[in-house]
Design an enzyme around this catalytic site. Structure first.
Site, PDB file in Angstrom:
ATOM      1  N   ALA A 202       0.808  -1.229   0.000  1.00  0.00           N
ATOM      2  CA  ALA A 202       0.000   0.000   0.000  1.00  0.00           C
ATOM      3  C   ALA A 202       0.835   1.269   0.000  1.00  0.00           C
ATOM      4  O   ALA A 202       0.327   2.337  -0.349  1.00  0.00           O
ATOM      5  CB  ALA A 202      -0.955   0.011   1.202  1.00  0.00           C
ATOM      6  N   ASP A 326      -1.336   5.968   8.108  1.00  0.00           N
ATOM      7  CA  ASP A 326      -0.820   4.608   7.943  1.00  0.00           C
ATOM      8  C   ASP A 326      -1.362   3.688   9.034  1.00  0.00           C
ATOM      9  O   ASP A 326      -0.672   2.809   9.524  1.00  0.00           O
ATOM     10  CB  ASP A 326       0.721   4.611   7.949  1.00  0.00           C
ATOM     11  CG  ASP A 326       1.312   3.242   7.634  1.00  0.00           C
ATOM     12  OD1 ASP A 326       0.637   2.444   6.968  1.00  0.00           O
ATOM     13  OD2 ASP A 326       2.447   2.969   8.069  1.00  0.00           O
TER      14      ASP A 326
END
Length: 743
Positions: A202, A326
C-alpha cells in the site's frame, strides 16, 4: 441496510436485491451459529493454523507444562533454515508433522517429535519484488488442508504442495497487475473449498484486494477489491464498491491505486461461515493527497466480512475512516465468545495500529466496545452510538504543517500476534507506546511505478530531540511549539508485554520489554503460562496471572514470531522460529541478539527436561572504523549531494538503515569494489540474487551518481567521527538518526 460511509457497521448496499441477500445471509449465519456448538475453544494436541485454532486465539488447552515446572524447559531439537532475514511465522502441527514457512515463502516439514527433516521447498522468487516489500522478505505462515500445504511466495505465487512429500501439486499467480508494486507476505486462509490470500504494497502503487483460489486446482474463484477503481474505467466490479465510490473524491489519485492492501488478518469463521478481512492503509498516506475532497475512503482501515463462496460483502466496520496516518487494520484478529452486556456474543477482538482495542460482533459487525490501549491523539475517543472516531484534527492533521501523532506508524499493535485466554478472559500481547513526527511536501507528486508513493516523512519520537536540531530554524521552532512536543521528548515511548481486559481496555499487568523494537508474538496456555520471545534472544515463559518471569532461555537468536505448542504421545512441545527482521527491518537494536551474532534463521523446539545442546549462532567480528571512500567526482557540488540525499531517503532508506549492524549493508562502509560497481548494483541488478533489486526503471544514471555522491560524503563524515571515537576510546556504534521518507 444500505452501505454507509460511516465508521459504523453496515451490510452491502447497491439495491433492493443486494439488501435482501445480505439480510438473508445474516439470518442464515445466525441460524447456523445457534445450531452449532462453539468450535473456537483453543488448540489441543495439534496446532492447525498459525493461530492455533479456528479463532486464531493463540491459546492452548494443553497443561503438561505449568508454572510449577516451567523451569525444567529445555531444548528438544532445533533446525537451521538456511536463511538470515526476518522470521514471523508460527509453525503448524498436523498428523505428527511440524510445518513452517520462512523467508520469501520457503516451506519446511519436520517430524514433530524428533526434528527429522521430511522435506523442504524453495520457490523461484522474482527478487525484483523485494523492492516493494516495505518490511523485509518475511512470510507469516502457511495453511494445511486437503492433504496439501499452501504457502504464498513473496512475488505473489501460491504454491500447493503435497503435505507428505513437499512435491508441487499446483501453483497459481494471484497478482492482478504485475506492473504495480503488489507483493505477498501473509498467510493463506482456507475457507471450505477455497484458499484465500491477501497482498501487500500500500505504500507503493497498489489497489488492495483479496483473492480466492480453488483448493483443489488453484483456479481463480473470485477477487474482492478494498477500494474502488477509477470511475472513468466503467462500473465497479461489485455493488459495495459503487457505494464506496461515494466516499472518495471523483478526482482521487486513481493512478496510485488508493492502497488498502490486506497483507495479514484473514480469519475464516466456521461459526458464521464468513471470511473476515482486515484492510490496509491509504496510499498516499495523507487523505488530502489521496482523495483531495476528503471522505471516509471505504474500505481502508476496516474489518470486512465476505461470503467465501462468492466474495460478496456481508458487513463492514471501518476502524479508521479517511485514514491519514498509515493506520492499517491488518493486525491479527481473534475470534472468540464473550459475555457482553449480559449476553454471550460471538466476537472479534482486534487491536489495529490506531491505538484502540475493539470488540466487534462477528455476526453483524456491530461495535460493542472500543478503548485506547496506548497514547492516542489523532482521536479523542470512539463514539459508541455511531462507531466513529472523534477526530482531533488540531493535534493530528499534518496536512497543514508538521504534527506529532500518537500512535506512530509502527502502530500500538501490528503484525505480531496477541492471544486470548477464555479461562482468564484477558487479551495478552505486546503494546507499543510510540509516536512520530509526520510532515510532507506541498503539491501532488507524479506516480512512481513500483516505488514508494506515500509522500510523507516520518521521524519516530525516539529520534525527535536529535532530529529537530538538524532542521532549519523556522521549522524547528514550529515543531518545538507543537502541543505534543514536550511529552514526546520526555516520554518518547516504549514497548510492554501486557494483559488487558478487552471490555474496558484496562491493563491488568504490564512488563517493560527491551526497547520499542521488542514486540514479539505470544502464546497463552490453559495451565496459566504466557510464552514469548524477545529481541535479546530469549524465549521467555511468564505466569499469565501476574506477568512474572518463570524461565528465560538464552537462544542467541532474536525472536519475534509467536510460539506455539503441541503434543506427541504424552509429551508437550513448544516451538518457535527465530530470526531478526520484518517489523524492525532493517535496523538491529544494540540490545538484540542479532547485533552481536549471525542472524541465522532457526526453528527451536522445547520440552520438559529437554537435553539437546542449544548452540548459539557464531559471534560477529568486532566493528571497525569505516574504510576511506574514493574521492568525489569533479562535477559533484553541494547541490548534487543534497539531491542525492533526497533520492536516498525517498527510495533507499526504508531498507538501508546505515547503521553498523543491519540486515542490509551499511552503505557508510562500502568497500572499494562496491564503490566501483555502484551503478551496476543500483541500475543493472548486479546483486539481484542477493536480494538487491535493480532501479533502472526509476533512477537515471545521474540519479544513481547523486546517491553515490551523498553516500561518499556520508562515509567521509562517518570515518571522521569514528576515528575520533576510536581515539577517545568510545564505542563506534553510537546513536544514529532514523528518518523514513518519500518526497
Amino acid at each position: 441496510m444500505a452501505c454507509r460511509s460511516s465508521g459504523g457497521p453496515a451490510t452491502a448496499g447497491g439495491g433492493g436485491a443486494v439488501k435482501k441477500l445480505a439480510t438473508l445471509a445474516l439470518a442464515l449465519a445466525a441460524t447456523q451459529l445457534a445450531a452449532n456448538p462453539p468450535s473456537i475453544q483453543g488448540a489441543g494436541a495439534t496446532w492447525t493454523n498459525p493461530g492455533g485454532d479456528a479463532g486464531k486465539t493463540h491459546y492452548s488447552r494443553l497443561d503438561q507444562i505449568t508454572p510449577a515446572n516451567a523451569s525444567r524447559l529445555g531444548l528438544a531439537w532445533s533446525a537451521e533454515l538456511g536463511t538470515g532475514r526476518g522470521m514471523e511465522a508460527t509453525p503448524v502441527m498436523v498428523d505428527g508433522v511440524l510445518y513452517v514457512s520462512g523467508v520469501a515463502g520457503r516451506a519446511y516439514a519436520f517430524d514433530a517429535a524428533t526434528g527429522r527433516p521430511l522435506w523442504a521447498f524453495e520457490p523461484e522468487v522474482d527478487m525484483q519484488l523485494n523492492r516493494t516489500a516495505c518490511c523485509d522478505m518475511v512470510n507469516r505462515g502457511l495453511a494445511v488442508a486437503d492433504g496439501k500445504v499452501m504457502v504464498a511466495a513473496l512475488d505473489g505465487w501460491m504454491y500447493a504442495l503435497d503435505a507428505k512429500t513437499g512435491k508441487l501439486v499446483w501453483k497459481a499467480d494471484f497478482i492482478e497487475n504485475r506492473a504495480k508494486g503488489d507483493n505477498s507476505t501473509g498467510a493463506p486462509e482456507v475457507a471450505g473449498d477455497v484458499v484465500i490470500i491477501g497482498m501487500a504494497g500500500a505504500e507503493y502503487d497498489v489497489r488492495g484486494y483479496v483473492t480466492a483460489l480453488d483448493l483443489k486446482t488453484g483456479k481463480l474463484r473470485w477477487r474482492w477489491h478494498v477500494v474502488p477503481r477509477d470511475p472513468a474505467k466503467g462500473p465497479q466490479e461489485r455493488p459495495e464498491l459503487e457505494a464506496a465510490l461515494k466516499t472518495w473524491d471523483p478526482n482521487s489519485r486513481w493512478d496510485i491505486g488508493g492502497g488498502g492492501a490486506p497483507w495479514d488478518a484473514l480469519n475464516y469463521d466456521p461459526e458464521t461461515g464468513l471470511i473476515l478481512v482486515g484492510t490496509g492503509n491509504g496510499g498516499p498516506y495523507a487523505t488530502s493527497k489521496r482523495s483531495p475532497a476528503g471522505g471516509d475512503n471505504l474500505y481502508l482501515g476496516s474489518v470486512v466480512a465476505l461470503d467465501p463462496k462468492t466474495g460478496a460483502m456481508r458487513w463492514h466496520y471501518q476502524e479508521t475512516p479517511g485514514d491519514n496516518w498509515d493506520f492499517t487494520s491488518t493486525a491479527p484478529m481473534i475470534l472468540t465468545r464473550m459475555t457482553v452486556d449480559g449476553a454471550e456474543r460471538p466476537v472479534i477482538l482486534h487491536a489495529p495500529k490506531n491505538g484502540f482495542l475493539y470488540v466487534i460482533d462477528r455476526q453483524s459487525g456491530k461495535l460493542l466496545r472500543a478503548n485506547p490501549i496506548a497514547r492516542v491523539n489523532w482521536a479523542k475517543g470512539i463514539d459508541s452510538a455511531t462507531g466513529r472516531p472523534i477526530l482531533d484534527a488540531e493535534a493530528a492533521d499534518y496536512t497543514t504543517g508538521p504534527k506529532i501523532v500518537f500512535p506512530g506508524t509502527p502502530g500500538a499493535r501490528n503484525w505480531f500476534p496477541a492471544a486470548y485466554s477464555p479461562k482468564t478472559g484477558l487479551y495478552y500481547g505486546s503494546v507499543l507506546d510510540i509516536g512520530n513526527l509526520i510532515f510532507m511536501t506541498p503539491g501532488q507528486k507524479p506516480l512512481k511505478a513500483r516505488a514508494l508513493n506515500n509522500d510523507a516523512a516520518l521521524i519516530f519520537t525516539q529520534d525527535l530531540a536529535e532530529a529537530v536540531g538538524t532542521f532549519p530554524a523556522p521549522m524547528a521552532a514550529q515543531i518545538r511549539a507543537l502541543p505534543a512536543f514536550a511529552d514526546a521528548v520526555k516520554n518518547p515511548g516504549k514497548a510492554q508485554m501486557r494483559a488487558i481486559d478487552p471490555l474496558t481496555g484496562k491493563t491488568v499487568w504490564a512488563v517493560d520489554t527491551g526497547g520499542w523494537q521488542d514486540r514479539g508474538g505470544v502464546m497463552v496456555t490453559a495451565s496459566g503460562l504466557l510464552v514469548h520471545g524477545n529481541v535479546a534472544g530469549q524465549l521467555v515463559v511468564r505466569d499469565a496471572a501476574t506477568g512474572r518471569s518463570l524461565k528465560a532461555i538464552d537462544t542467541g537468536s532474536s525472536i519475534m514470531a509467536a510460539p506455539m505448542t503441541y503434543r506427541i504421545g504424552k509429551v508437550q512441545y513448544v516451538a518457535v522460529t527465530a530470526g531478526w527482521g520484518g517489523g524492525g527491518y532493517p535496523y538491529i537494536p544494540r540490545y538484540g541478539a542479532a547485533y552481536n551474532r549471525v542472524n541465522a534463521n532457526r526453528l527451536l523446539v522445547f520440552k520438559l527436561d529437554g537435553r539437546a545442546r542449544l548452540v548459539k549462532p557464531p559471534l560477529l567480528p568486532p566493528l571497525t572504523v569505516a574504510p576511506e571512500p574514493p574521492a568525489q567526482a569533479a562535477n559533484v557540488t553541494p547541490e548534487v549531494i543534497a539531491r542525492g540525499a533526497s533520492l536516498f531517503f525517498g527510495n533507499c532508506a526504508i531498507c538501508h538503515a546505515n547503521r553498523p549492524r543491519s540486515i542490509t549493508p551499511d552503505l557508510r562502509r562500502m568497500a572499494p569494489a562496491t564503490h566501483e560497481a555502484f551503478r551496476q548494483i543500483v541500475l543493472d541488478g548486479l546483486y539481484v540474487p542477493a536480494g538487491m533489486p535493480r532501479w533502472n526503471d526509476i533512477l537515471s544514471p545521474q540519479d544513481a551518481d547523486a546517491i553515490h555522491a551523498y553516500l561518499i560524503d556520508l562515509q567521509v563524515q562517518t570515518r571522521k567521527d569514528e576515528l575520533a571515537k576510536q581515539k577517545a576510546g568510545k564505542p563506534l556504534d553510537g546513536p544514529a538518526l532514523t528518518i523514513l521518507s518519500n518526497y
